[in-house]
Write an enzyme that holds these catalytic residues in place. Structure first.
Site, PDB file in Angstrom:
ATOM      1  N   ASN A   2       0.902  -1.161  -0.163  1.00 16.21           N
ATOM      2  CA  ASN A   2       0.184  -0.149  -0.125  1.00 16.21           C
ATOM      3  C   ASN A   2       0.644   1.241  -0.166  1.00 16.21           C
ATOM      4  O   ASN A   2       2.041   1.375   0.514  1.00 16.21           O
ATOM      5  CB  ASN A   2      -1.007  -0.104   1.146  1.00 16.21           C
ATOM      6  CG  ASN A   2      -0.542  -0.188   2.578  1.00 16.21           C
ATOM      7  OD1 ASN A   2       0.781  -0.623   2.637  1.00 16.21           O
ATOM      8  ND2 ASN A   2      -1.135   0.123   3.586  1.00 16.21           N
ATOM      9  N   ILE A   3       0.441   2.084  -0.677  1.00 13.15           N
ATOM     10  CA  ILE A   3       1.108   3.488  -0.984  1.00 13.15           C
ATOM     11  C   ILE A   3       0.114   4.738  -0.610  1.00 13.15           C
ATOM     12  O   ILE A   3      -0.826   4.787  -1.434  1.00 13.15           O
ATOM     13  CB  ILE A   3       1.511   3.544  -2.194  1.00 13.15           C
ATOM     14  CG1 ILE A   3       2.488   2.410  -2.852  1.00 13.15           C
ATOM     15  CG2 ILE A   3       2.308   4.850  -2.559  1.00 13.15           C
ATOM     16  CD1 ILE A   3       3.034   2.294  -4.083  1.00 13.15           C
ATOM     17  N   GLU A   4       0.350   5.263   0.733  1.00 10.63           N
ATOM     18  CA  GLU A   4      -0.454   6.218   0.855  1.00 10.63           C
ATOM     19  C   GLU A   4      -0.140   7.671   0.590  1.00 10.63           C
ATOM     20  O   GLU A   4       0.906   7.830  -0.064  1.00 10.63           O
ATOM     21  CB  GLU A   4      -0.752   6.439   2.607  1.00 10.63           C
ATOM     22  CG  GLU A   4      -1.092   4.964   2.951  1.00 10.63           C
ATOM     23  CD  GLU A   4      -1.287   4.975   4.463  1.00 10.63           C
ATOM     24  OE1 GLU A   4      -0.609   5.744   5.171  1.00 10.63           O
ATOM     25  OE2 GLU A   4      -2.068   3.930   4.962  1.00 10.63           O
ATOM     26  N   CYS A  16      -4.175   0.736  -2.325  1.00 14.02           N
ATOM     27  CA  CYS A  16      -3.959  -0.644  -1.827  1.00 14.02           C
ATOM     28  C   CYS A  16      -2.876  -1.495  -2.333  1.00 14.02           C
ATOM     29  O   CYS A  16      -2.685  -1.682  -3.549  1.00 14.02           O
ATOM     30  CB  CYS A  16      -5.190  -1.511  -1.541  1.00 14.02           C
ATOM     31  SG  CYS A  16      -6.636  -0.649  -0.648  1.00 14.02           S
ATOM     32  N   GLU A  75      -3.175  -4.498  -2.941  1.00 11.44           N
ATOM     33  CA  GLU A  75      -3.685  -5.608  -4.041  1.00 11.44           C
ATOM     34  C   GLU A  75      -3.674  -5.063  -5.393  1.00 11.44           C
ATOM     35  O   GLU A  75      -3.343  -5.390  -6.351  1.00 11.44           O
ATOM     36  CB  GLU A  75      -5.020  -6.210  -3.453  1.00 11.44           C
ATOM     37  CG  GLU A  75      -5.310  -7.011  -2.303  1.00 11.44           C
ATOM     38  CD  GLU A  75      -5.270  -5.880  -0.950  1.00 11.44           C
ATOM     39  OE1 GLU A  75      -4.709  -4.934  -0.963  1.00 11.44           O
ATOM     40  OE2 GLU A  75      -5.898  -6.399  -0.205  1.00 11.44           O
ATOM     41  N   CYS A  93     -10.316  -5.099   0.658  1.00 15.54           N
ATOM     42  CA  CYS A  93     -11.241  -4.056   0.710  1.00 15.54           C
ATOM     43  C   CYS A  93     -12.428  -4.285  -0.507  1.00 15.54           C
ATOM     44  O   CYS A  93     -11.926  -5.016  -1.369  1.00 15.54           O
ATOM     45  CB  CYS A  93     -10.842  -2.438   0.726  1.00 15.54           C
ATOM     46  SG  CYS A  93     -10.327  -1.797  -1.057  1.00 15.54           S
ATOM     47  N   CYS A 120     -10.797  -3.387  -4.268  1.00 19.26           N
ATOM     48  CA  CYS A 120      -9.886  -4.386  -4.558  1.00 19.26           C
ATOM     49  C   CYS A 120     -10.426  -5.610  -5.264  1.00 19.26           C
ATOM     50  O   CYS A 120     -10.107  -6.275  -5.884  1.00 19.26           O
ATOM     51  CB  CYS A 120      -8.780  -4.559  -3.357  1.00 19.26           C
ATOM     52  SG  CYS A 120      -7.545  -3.330  -3.199  1.00 19.26           S
TER      53      CYS A 120
HETATM   54  N1  THU Z   1      -5.244  -1.413   2.897  1.00 11.80           N
HETATM   55  C1  THU Z   1      -4.655  -2.297   1.972  1.00 11.80           C
HETATM   56  O1  THU Z   1      -3.691  -2.071   1.242  1.00 11.80           O
HETATM   57  N2  THU Z   1      -5.157  -3.561   1.472  1.00 11.80           N
HETATM   58  C2  THU Z   1      -6.487  -3.939   2.155  1.00 11.80           C
HETATM   59  O2  THU Z   1      -7.062  -4.766   1.699  1.00 11.80           O
HETATM   60  C3  THU Z   1      -7.210  -3.222   3.156  1.00 11.80           C
HETATM   61  C4  THU Z   1      -6.365  -1.727   3.298  1.00 11.80           C
HETATM   62  C5  THU Z   1      -4.570  -0.452   3.019  1.00 11.80           C
HETATM   63  C6  THU Z   1      -5.007   0.991   2.874  1.00 11.80           C
HETATM   64  C7  THU Z   1      -4.598   1.884   3.956  1.00 11.80           C
HETATM   65  O3  THU Z   1      -3.169   2.448   3.192  1.00 11.80           O
HETATM   66  C8  THU Z   1      -4.137   1.068   4.981  1.00 11.80           C
HETATM   67  O4  THU Z   1      -4.366  -0.255   4.577  1.00 11.80           O
HETATM   68  C9  THU Z   1      -5.334   1.187   6.085  1.00 11.80           C
HETATM   69  O5  THU Z   1      -6.433   1.194   5.707  1.00 11.80           O
END
Ligand code: THU
Length: 140
Positions: free
Chosen positions: A42-44, A53, A55, A91, A94
Site C-alpha cells: 500500500n502507498i498512501e 492498496c 492488492e 477491501c 480491490c
Molecule cells: N489496505 C490495503 O492496502 N489493502 C487492504 O486490503 C485493506 C487496506 C491499506 C489502505 C490503507 O493504506 C491502510 O491499509 C489502512 O486502511
C-alpha cells in the site's frame, strides 16, 4: 506455487509499504497463470484519496506489463513494527478490480499471517454476485 510461499512473498512486498498516515502496512503477492509473481504494497498520500492498496498495486503492476491471467493472490497486513497477527481481507474496491480480471470461481485469495498460517477463499466467496460487466458494451 504453494500458498505458504506466496504468503512469504506477500510479507516481503509488505516491507516496502509507504504508510505514514495509517501505520497499517499491507503486502500482496499476485500469482499469474504463467507462474510469475508480482508484489505490491500500500502507498498512501497526504491527500488520503490517492492512496492505493497493496492488492491494486500488484494488479496494476502486472497488467501494465501485459499480464491478463491470474491464479491467486496472497495478502498480509497489520500495524507497523510487528509481523501481521490477524488476517487482512481485501477491501471492496480491490475485490472489484479482481472481478475485472479473474474467474470468481477459480481465483484464490490467500489471507496470511506473519507465522505463515493462511486461509484460502475463492473470489466468489468474498464477492458474491459480483459485477462482471455483463451487458456493458466493450469497445475493444
Ligand atoms: N489496505 C490495503 O492496502 N489493502 C487492504 O486490503 C485493506 C487496506 C491499506 C489502505 C490503507 O493504506 C491502510 O491499509 C489502512 O486502511
Amino acid at each position: 506455487m504453494e500458498n505458504k510461499e506466496l504468503v512469504e512473498k506477500a510479507l516481503e512486498a509488505r516491507s516496502a509499504a509507504y504508510t505514514p498516515y495509517s501505520g497499517f502496512r499491507v503486502g500482496a503477492a499476485l500469482l499469474c497463470a504463467d507462474g510469475t509473481v508480482y508484489g505490491g504494497c500500500n502507498i498512501e498520500n497526504a491527500a488520503f484519496g490517492p492512496s492505493c492498496c497493496a492488492e491494486r498495486t500488484a494488479f496494476f503492476k502486472a497488467v501494465s506489463e501485459g499480464k491478463r491471467e491470474f491464479s491467486a493472490i496472497a495478502i498480509v497486513g497489520g500495524p507497523a513494527g510487528k509481523e501481521p497477527e490477524d488476517f487482512c481481507p481485501p477491501c471492496g474496491v480491490c475485490r472489484q478490480v479482481m472481478m475485472e480480471f479473474c474467474d470468481p470461481e477459480r481465483f484464490r485469495i490467500v489471507l496470511g499471517k506473519g507465522d505463515l498460517s493462511f486461509r484460502e477463499y475463492t473470489l466468489k466467496e468474498l464477492l458474491p454476485l459480483g459485477f462482471a460487466g455483463d451487458g456493458v458494451e466493450r469497445k475493444e
